[in-house]
Write a protein that holds these residues in place. Structure first.
Motif, PDB file in Angstrom:
ATOM      1  N   ASN A  85      -7.244  44.364 -11.352  1.00  0.00           N
ATOM      2  CA  ASN A  85      -6.439  44.658 -10.175  1.00  0.00           C
ATOM      3  C   ASN A  85      -7.344  44.816  -8.955  1.00  0.00           C
ATOM      4  OD1 ASN A  85      -3.936  44.750 -11.567  1.00  0.00           O
ATOM      5  ND2 ASN A  85      -4.419  46.815 -12.301  1.00  0.00           N
ATOM      6  N   MET A  86      -7.361  43.805  -8.127  1.00  0.00           N
ATOM      7  CA  MET A  86      -8.210  43.821  -6.947  1.00  0.00           C
ATOM      8  C   MET A  86      -7.696  44.844  -5.937  1.00  0.00           C
ATOM      9  SD  MET A  86     -10.941  42.058  -6.339  1.00  0.00           S
ATOM     10  CE  MET A  86     -10.603  40.640  -7.375  1.00  0.00           C
ATOM     11  N   THR A  87      -8.604  45.654  -5.400  1.00  0.00           N
ATOM     12  CA  THR A  87      -8.214  46.635  -4.401  1.00  0.00           C
ATOM     13  C   THR A  87      -8.451  46.083  -2.996  1.00  0.00           C
ATOM     14  OG1 THR A  87     -10.389  47.694  -4.190  1.00  0.00           O
ATOM     15  CG2 THR A  87      -8.967  48.440  -6.000  1.00  0.00           C
ATOM     16  N   ILE A  88      -7.836  46.724  -2.025  1.00  0.00           N
ATOM     17  CA  ILE A  88      -8.033  46.307  -0.640  1.00  0.00           C
ATOM     18  C   ILE A  88      -9.480  46.505  -0.208  1.00  0.00           C
ATOM     19  CG2 ILE A  88      -7.410  48.574   0.313  1.00  0.00           C
ATOM     20  CD1 ILE A  88      -6.065  47.070   2.635  1.00  0.00           C
ATOM     21  N   TYR A  89     -10.150  47.478  -0.852  1.00  0.00           N
ATOM     22  CA  TYR A  89     -11.554  47.735  -0.517  1.00  0.00           C
ATOM     23  C   TYR A  89     -12.462  46.632  -1.066  1.00  0.00           C
ATOM     24  CZ  TYR A  89      -9.744  52.311   0.709  1.00  0.00           C
ATOM     25  OH  TYR A  89      -9.028  53.328   1.281  1.00  0.00           O
ATOM     26  N   ASP A  90     -12.111  46.092  -2.229  1.00  0.00           N
ATOM     27  CA  ASP A  90     -12.866  44.961  -2.782  1.00  0.00           C
ATOM     28  C   ASP A  90     -12.784  43.758  -1.852  1.00  0.00           C
ATOM     29  OD1 ASP A  90     -13.699  46.201  -5.179  1.00  0.00           O
ATOM     30  OD2 ASP A  90     -11.770  45.795  -6.116  1.00  0.00           O
ATOM     31  N   VAL A  91     -11.550  43.434  -1.468  1.00  0.00           N
ATOM     32  CA  VAL A  91     -11.322  42.266  -0.618  1.00  0.00           C
ATOM     33  C   VAL A  91     -11.897  42.481   0.781  1.00  0.00           C
ATOM     34  CG1 VAL A  91      -9.584  40.758   0.421  1.00  0.00           C
ATOM     35  CG2 VAL A  91      -9.251  41.634  -1.902  1.00  0.00           C
ATOM     36  N   GLY A  92     -11.586  43.643   1.365  1.00  0.00           N
ATOM     37  CA  GLY A  92     -12.052  43.935   2.722  1.00  0.00           C
ATOM     38  C   GLY A  92     -13.570  44.001   2.817  1.00  0.00           C
TER      39      GLY A  92
END
Length: 318
Positions: free
Chosen positions: A279-286
């Motif tokens: 489950n990718m988090t917004i922090y991973d992507v950002g």
């Protein structure tokens, strides 16, 4: 630069980057059967043999001579094939799936870390714009590391240790890459092969010592066979093919163009991890986007600086 060379160089760099991006999820699968230490040693022992065969076939037995540079080769090889492989995969294994993402993100940070190493090693102070890009990239890494919960990260000592392992390992590969500048009269294959052999020898000594201290245990043959598919990928694709493709692609495109493809490492890791259920988090992507933006912006800045230097050099020649 010819169009054919650009296309071939881009394809080769893309192949290498995608292979390295897939490397971390594949390694995680292998760690279900074998520990990171023996996994790395077995992997690069085979890679060393393959590279030795290629080197002798292409350049002859004379290419195996160290020419009085054995200590330098051993140092740089140890930085990469001992420091990078043992520490990065050890740290990744401790963090689990989040370690897979972090390792790939740290990989994308390598061009920025190179600037810092050269600043310390050769006093090549980067321009303020580049320093700003480095700061942005580090913020991105911090986002991926903490997942927005700084307090929990600071309290969890084991996580800090694992992150430090990955960082030191990546730094080792950066030092190894810079070390290649000391062997400009050698072919890329020769430097890669001899440094790999010496660095892997160090890994064998370290792993056997850890085994003797009962820190790790010799894997069973069934464990090795259970990870045979992962070994095949890591040795052939992420090892030999990626290494040769990257070096050949960089030669065709030049480092300033080729390093942009390192952005495909975390992107590939993300895609595979999501497919595996992460489950990718917004922090991973950002955080990853910040690193990519910083790298691209600094690359464009370097291009502009290089173009501005051309007329100056021409006028000096005249």
């Amino acid at each position: 630069m010819k169009t054919d060379n650009i296309m071939r160089g881009a394809f080769l760099c893309l192949v290498a980057s995608v292979a390295w991006g897939a490397m971390f999820p594949v390694a995680e699968s292998a760690f279900e059967f074998i520990d990171p230490f023996y996994f790395s040693v077995i992997r690069y022992s085979v890679v060393s043999l393959i590279l030795l065969g290629l080197l002798v076939w292409k350049e002859g037995l004379k290419a195996l001579r160290l020419e009085g540079r054995g200590w330098s080769l051993w140092f740089f090889g140890t930085m990469a094939f001992t420091g990078y492989n043992l520490l990065v995969f050890w740290g990744q294994n401790q963090l689990g799936t989040s370690g897979v993402i972090l390792a790939s993100v740290m990989e994308a940070l390598m061009p920025m870390l190179s600037v810092l190493v050269l600043w310390i090693y050769k006093s090549n102070k980067p321009k303020p714009f580049t320093i700003g890009c480095i700061a942005v990239a580090l913020v991105g890494v911090f986002m991926v590391i903490t997942k927005g919960d700084v307090k929990a990260f600071l309290v969890g000592g084991s996580s800090i240790f694992a992150v430090l392992l990955i960082f030191i390992g990546v730094l080792g590969w950066v030092i190894y890459t810079i070390g290649g500048n000391h062997f400009t009269t050698w072919s890329v294959l020769r430097y890669s092969t001899l440094s790999c052999v010496l660095g892997t020898f160090t890994s064998v000594v370290v792993v056997l010592s850890l085994t003797g201290l009962h820190f790790i245990h010799v894997p069973t043959m069934s464990s090795i066979l259970a990870a045979s598919n992962e070994f095949a990928f890591m040795i052939i694709v992420a090892g030999v093919v990626a290494l040769i493709s990257w070096n050949a692609g960089i030669k065709l495109l030049s480092p300033i163009n080729g390093t942009l493809f390192i952005n495909f490492v975390p992107v590939t890791t993300f895609i595979i991890s999501v497919m595996q259920g992460y489950n990718m988090t917004i922090y991973d992507v950002g955080g990853t986007m910040l690193i990519i933006i910083a790298l691209v912006c600094n690359n464009m800045y370097q291009r502009k600086q290089a173009k501005e230097l051309v007329p100056t050099r021409a006028s000096v020649v005249k």
